[in-house]
Structure formats: structure tokens, C-alpha cells
Design a protein around this motif. Sequence first.
Motif, PDB file in Angstrom:
ATOM      1  N   LYS A  34       0.832  -1.208   0.000  1.00 32.88           N
ATOM      2  CA  LYS A  34       0.000   0.000   0.000  1.00 32.88           C
ATOM      3  C   LYS A  34       0.865   1.255   0.000  1.00 32.88           C
ATOM      4  CE  LYS A  34      -4.056  -1.954   2.262  1.00 32.88           C
ATOM      5  NZ  LYS A  34      -4.875  -1.954   3.477  1.00 32.88           N
ATOM      6  N   VAL A  35       1.940   1.227   0.798  1.00 35.34           N
ATOM      7  CA  VAL A  35       2.856   2.373   0.828  1.00 35.34           C
ATOM      8  C   VAL A  35       3.472   2.574  -0.548  1.00 35.34           C
ATOM      9  CG1 VAL A  35       5.034   3.228   1.780  1.00 35.34           C
ATOM     10  CG2 VAL A  35       3.338   2.200   3.284  1.00 35.34           C
ATOM     11  N   GLY A  36       3.894   1.479  -1.167  1.00 36.32           N
ATOM     12  CA  GLY A  36       4.481   1.558  -2.501  1.00 36.32           C
ATOM     13  C   GLY A  36       3.519   2.135  -3.522  1.00 36.32           C
ATOM     14  N   ALA A  37       2.264   1.684  -3.454  1.00 40.75           N
ATOM     15  CA  ALA A  37       1.256   2.196  -4.387  1.00 40.75           C
ATOM     16  C   ALA A  37       1.011   3.684  -4.158  1.00 40.75           C
ATOM     17  CB  ALA A  37      -0.042   1.408  -4.244  1.00 40.75           C
ATOM     18  N   LEU A  38       0.914   4.072  -2.895  1.00 40.50           N
ATOM     19  CA  LEU A  38       0.694   5.491  -2.585  1.00 40.50           C
ATOM     20  C   LEU A  38       1.849   6.357  -3.085  1.00 40.50           C
ATOM     21  CD1 LEU A  38      -0.801   5.438   1.015  1.00 40.50           C
ATOM     22  CD2 LEU A  38      -1.889   6.343  -1.044  1.00 40.50           C
ATOM     23  N   LEU A  39       3.074   5.940  -2.759  1.00 41.05           N
ATOM     24  CA  LEU A  39       4.230   6.756  -3.121  1.00 41.05           C
ATOM     25  C   LEU A  39       4.553   6.709  -4.612  1.00 41.05           C
ATOM     26  CD1 LEU A  39       6.600   6.124  -0.081  1.00 41.05           C
ATOM     27  CD2 LEU A  39       5.014   8.012  -0.473  1.00 41.05           C
ATOM     28  N   SER A  40       3.942   5.790  -5.335  1.00 42.08           N
ATOM     29  CA  SER A  40       4.120   5.733  -6.790  1.00 42.08           C
ATOM     30  C   SER A  40       3.115   6.611  -7.524  1.00 42.08           C
ATOM     31  CB  SER A  40       4.006   4.281  -7.273  1.00 42.08           C
ATOM     32  OG  SER A  40       5.059   3.514  -6.729  1.00 42.08           O
ATOM     33  N   ASN A  41       2.141   7.130  -6.800  1.00 44.07           N
ATOM     34  CA  ASN A  41       1.116   7.989  -7.384  1.00 44.07           C
ATOM     35  C   ASN A  41       1.690   9.393  -7.576  1.00 44.07           C
ATOM     36  OD1 ASN A  41      -1.022   9.875  -7.626  1.00 44.07           O
ATOM     37  ND2 ASN A  41      -2.429   8.489  -6.582  1.00 44.07           N
ATOM     38  N   PRO A  42       1.688   9.911  -8.817  1.00 42.01           N
ATOM     39  CA  PRO A  42       2.255  11.245  -9.068  1.00 42.01           C
ATOM     40  C   PRO A  42       1.605  12.365  -8.248  1.00 42.01           C
ATOM     41  CG  PRO A  42       1.895  10.087 -11.136  1.00 42.01           C
ATOM     42  CD  PRO A  42       1.272   9.253 -10.050  1.00 42.01           C
ATOM     43  N   LEU A  43       0.312  12.253  -7.941  1.00 41.53           N
ATOM     44  CA  LEU A  43      -0.344  13.279  -7.128  1.00 41.53           C
ATOM     45  C   LEU A  43       0.184  13.267  -5.698  1.00 41.53           C
ATOM     46  CD1 LEU A  43      -4.040  12.998  -8.388  1.00 41.53           C
ATOM     47  CD2 LEU A  43      -2.370  14.795  -8.887  1.00 41.53           C
ATOM     48  N   ILE A  44       0.398  12.077  -5.163  1.00 46.82           N
ATOM     49  CA  ILE A  44       0.966  11.956  -3.816  1.00 46.82           C
ATOM     50  C   ILE A  44       2.403  12.481  -3.820  1.00 46.82           C
ATOM     51  CG2 ILE A  44       1.649  10.336  -1.993  1.00 46.82           C
ATOM     52  CD1 ILE A  44      -1.384  10.602  -2.214  1.00 46.82           C
ATOM     53  N   GLN A  45       3.154  12.132  -4.845  1.00 42.70           N
ATOM     54  CA  GLN A  45       4.540  12.605  -4.954  1.00 42.70           C
ATOM     55  C   GLN A  45       4.583  14.128  -4.971  1.00 42.70           C
ATOM     56  OE1 GLN A  45       6.009  10.758  -8.515  1.00 42.70           O
ATOM     57  NE2 GLN A  45       5.926   8.702  -7.648  1.00 42.70           N
ATOM     58  N   GLU A  46       3.699  14.722  -5.735  1.00 37.68           N
ATOM     59  CA  GLU A  46       3.660  16.178  -5.831  1.00 37.68           C
ATOM     60  C   GLU A  46       3.295  16.805  -4.482  1.00 37.68           C
ATOM     61  OE1 GLU A  46       4.393  19.714  -7.387  1.00 37.68           O
ATOM     62  OE2 GLU A  46       4.623  17.893  -8.567  1.00 37.68           O
ATOM     63  N   GLY A  47       2.310  16.220  -3.813  1.00 33.29           N
ATOM     64  CA  GLY A  47       1.898  16.745  -2.516  1.00 33.29           C
ATOM     65  C   GLY A  47       2.999  16.634  -1.471  1.00 33.29           C
ATOM     66  N   LEU A  48       3.666  15.486  -1.427  1.00 28.25           N
ATOM     67  CA  LEU A  48       4.753  15.316  -0.463  1.00 28.25           C
ATOM     68  C   LEU A  48       5.942  16.210  -0.797  1.00 28.25           C
ATOM     69  CD1 LEU A  48       4.640  11.455   0.161  1.00 28.25           C
ATOM     70  CD2 LEU A  48       3.956  13.282   1.721  1.00 28.25           C
ATOM     71  N   ALA A  49       6.219  16.363  -2.083  1.00 29.48           N
ATOM     72  CA  ALA A  49       7.314  17.256  -2.484  1.00 29.48           C
ATOM     73  C   ALA A  49       6.990  18.697  -2.081  1.00 29.48           C
ATOM     74  CB  ALA A  49       7.562  17.151  -3.984  1.00 29.48           C
ATOM     75  N   ALA A 107       9.395   8.937  -5.329  1.00 28.57           N
ATOM     76  CA  ALA A 107       9.084   7.894  -6.315  1.00 28.57           C
ATOM     77  C   ALA A 107       9.975   6.666  -6.105  1.00 28.57           C
ATOM     78  CB  ALA A 107       9.266   8.444  -7.728  1.00 28.57           C
ATOM     79  N   ALA A 108      11.264   6.891  -5.841  1.00 29.32           N
ATOM     80  CA  ALA A 108      12.187   5.778  -5.603  1.00 29.32           C
ATOM     81  C   ALA A 108      11.797   5.002  -4.345  1.00 29.32           C
ATOM     82  CB  ALA A 108      13.615   6.299  -5.486  1.00 29.32           C
ATOM     83  N   THR A 109      11.336   5.714  -3.330  1.00 27.91           N
ATOM     84  CA  THR A 109      10.881   5.053  -2.104  1.00 27.91           C
ATOM     85  C   THR A 109       9.652   4.203  -2.387  1.00 27.91           C
ATOM     86  OG1 THR A 109      11.764   6.870  -0.786  1.00 27.91           O
ATOM     87  CG2 THR A 109      10.145   5.444   0.282  1.00 27.91           C
ATOM     88  N   GLY A 110       8.762   4.709  -3.237  1.00 24.10           N
ATOM     89  CA  GLY A 110       7.580   3.934  -3.633  1.00 24.10           C
ATOM     90  C   GLY A 110       7.959   2.654  -4.348  1.00 24.10           C
ATOM     91  N   LYS A 111       8.921   2.753  -5.260  1.00 27.61           N
ATOM     92  CA  LYS A 111       9.379   1.557  -5.979  1.00 27.61           C
ATOM     93  C   LYS A 111      10.026   0.570  -5.017  1.00 27.61           C
ATOM     94  CE  LYS A 111      10.138   3.606 -10.508  1.00 27.61           C
ATOM     95  NZ  LYS A 111      11.120   3.957 -11.525  1.00 27.61           N
ATOM     96  N   ALA A 112      10.818   1.076  -4.086  1.00 22.04           N
ATOM     97  CA  ALA A 112      11.477   0.198  -3.117  1.00 22.04           C
ATOM     98  C   ALA A 112      10.449  -0.508  -2.243  1.00 22.04           C
ATOM     99  CB  ALA A 112      12.454   1.003  -2.262  1.00 22.04           C
ATOM    100  N   ALA A 113       9.431   0.223  -1.786  1.00 22.90           N
ATOM    101  CA  ALA A 113       8.399  -0.385  -0.942  1.00 22.90           C
ATOM    102  C   ALA A 113       7.627  -1.446  -1.710  1.00 22.90           C
ATOM    103  CB  ALA A 113       7.449   0.691  -0.412  1.00 22.90           C
ATOM    104  N   THR A 114       7.348  -1.181  -2.975  1.00 20.01           N
ATOM    105  CA  THR A 114       6.665  -2.173  -3.812  1.00 20.01           C
ATOM    106  C   THR A 114       7.535  -3.417  -3.969  1.00 20.01           C
ATOM    107  OG1 THR A 114       5.481  -0.431  -4.984  1.00 20.01           O
ATOM    108  CG2 THR A 114       5.634  -2.569  -6.083  1.00 20.01           C
ATOM    109  N   GLY A 115       8.827  -3.216  -4.189  1.00 23.07           N
ATOM    110  CA  GLY A 115       9.752  -4.342  -4.306  1.00 23.07           C
ATOM    111  C   GLY A 115       9.840  -5.153  -3.026  1.00 23.07           C
ATOM    112  N   VAL A 116       9.872  -4.464  -1.884  1.00 20.50           N
ATOM    113  CA  VAL A 116       9.923  -5.155  -0.593  1.00 20.50           C
ATOM    114  C   VAL A 116       8.668  -6.001  -0.412  1.00 20.50           C
ATOM    115  CG1 VAL A 116       9.754  -4.770   1.909  1.00 20.50           C
ATOM    116  CG2 VAL A 116      11.488  -3.569   0.582  1.00 20.50           C
ATOM    117  N   ALA A 117       7.519  -5.436  -0.738  1.00 23.41           N
ATOM    118  CA  ALA A 117       6.265  -6.183  -0.594  1.00 23.41           C
ATOM    119  C   ALA A 117       6.265  -7.412  -1.496  1.00 23.41           C
ATOM    120  CB  ALA A 117       5.078  -5.280  -0.932  1.00 23.41           C
ATOM    121  N   SER A 118       6.733  -7.238  -2.700  1.00 22.47           N
ATOM    122  CA  SER A 118       6.793  -8.333  -3.652  1.00 22.47           C
ATOM    123  C   SER A 118       7.744  -9.425  -3.158  1.00 22.47           C
ATOM    124  CB  SER A 118       7.299  -7.778  -4.972  1.00 22.47           C
ATOM    125  OG  SER A 118       6.756  -8.405  -6.034  1.00 22.47           O
TER     126      SER A 118
END
Length: 145
Positions: A34-49, A107-118
Motif C-alpha cells: 500500500k505504501v508503494g502504491a501510494l508513493l508511486s502515485n504522481p499526485l501523492i509525490q507532488e503533494g509530499l514534495a 518515487a524511488a521510495t515507492g518503488k522500493a516499498a513495492t519491491g519489498v512487498a513483492s
Amino acid sequence: MRLYLLGLFALTVATPALAHEPAPRPSPQIDAAKVGALLSNPLIQEGLAAVVDQYANALLQTHVGPVAQLADPSARIRPEDTLADVIARQDPHYADHLHQGAKGAIAATGKAATGVASMTAELQRTTDRLRAVLAQSGLGLDADR
């Protein structure tokens, strides 16, 4: 004297109750997928940035002028300068670079979290397969050892 003894008795009785710490709350389980999916969302990335931008902006408004006389004259630090002023002289587009860097890191954190989950799910499947092989082979591990 009776009041003193009554107070001492009350304190003695109450001390264990006061010394008892509350049971720690279990820490919430984080779902890496879920964290990976959230952090991979461009809208979330923009908001956090944007939040990172706000923190950086608050920090960069620090006035550094009071130490201007201690700096190397080639640094061109003026008495009214902030950190943002000093950085902007070196990189006029620092705010854009900071924003893009923050988005990239998120975005990189989102990819890493997705990889960890996988990988976690895959390791669980591997563990299940190994347990099945152990059970079939009769070489089960002794739980008492």
C-alpha cells in the motif's frame, strides 16, 4: 501520629499501582504494498514534495548575515542575507531542483516499498514450499531443540 501512619500505609499500598507501567501498544503493521502504491502515485509525490518545499523554505529563511564578517569575502554574504539568498547566487533554480529531487526520492521510495512487498510475498511462498518438502521427506525439524 495516626494521620502519619495512615498516610504511610496509603503510600505503601499505592506505590505498586503507581509503579505499574501501562502495557505498550502494539505498533501498527505497515503494508509495504500500500505504501508503494501510494508513493508511486504522481499526485501523492507532488503533494509530499510540496511539503518538503515548505520545510526547506522555512529552513532557508534563516538569516546568515550576522556571520557575514566571518565568511570569506568571495562568498559575498551580505548582512541581510538568508540561506536562500546565498544558495540562489550559486544556483538560481535551486527551488525547482530541490522540488524535483524530492519527487524523485519519493518515487524511488515507492518503488522500493513495492519491491519489498513483492519480495516478502515471494519469500513466504519459498518458506511454504520448503516446509512442504521437509514434511514429505520425514526430516521435520524438532521444535524442542
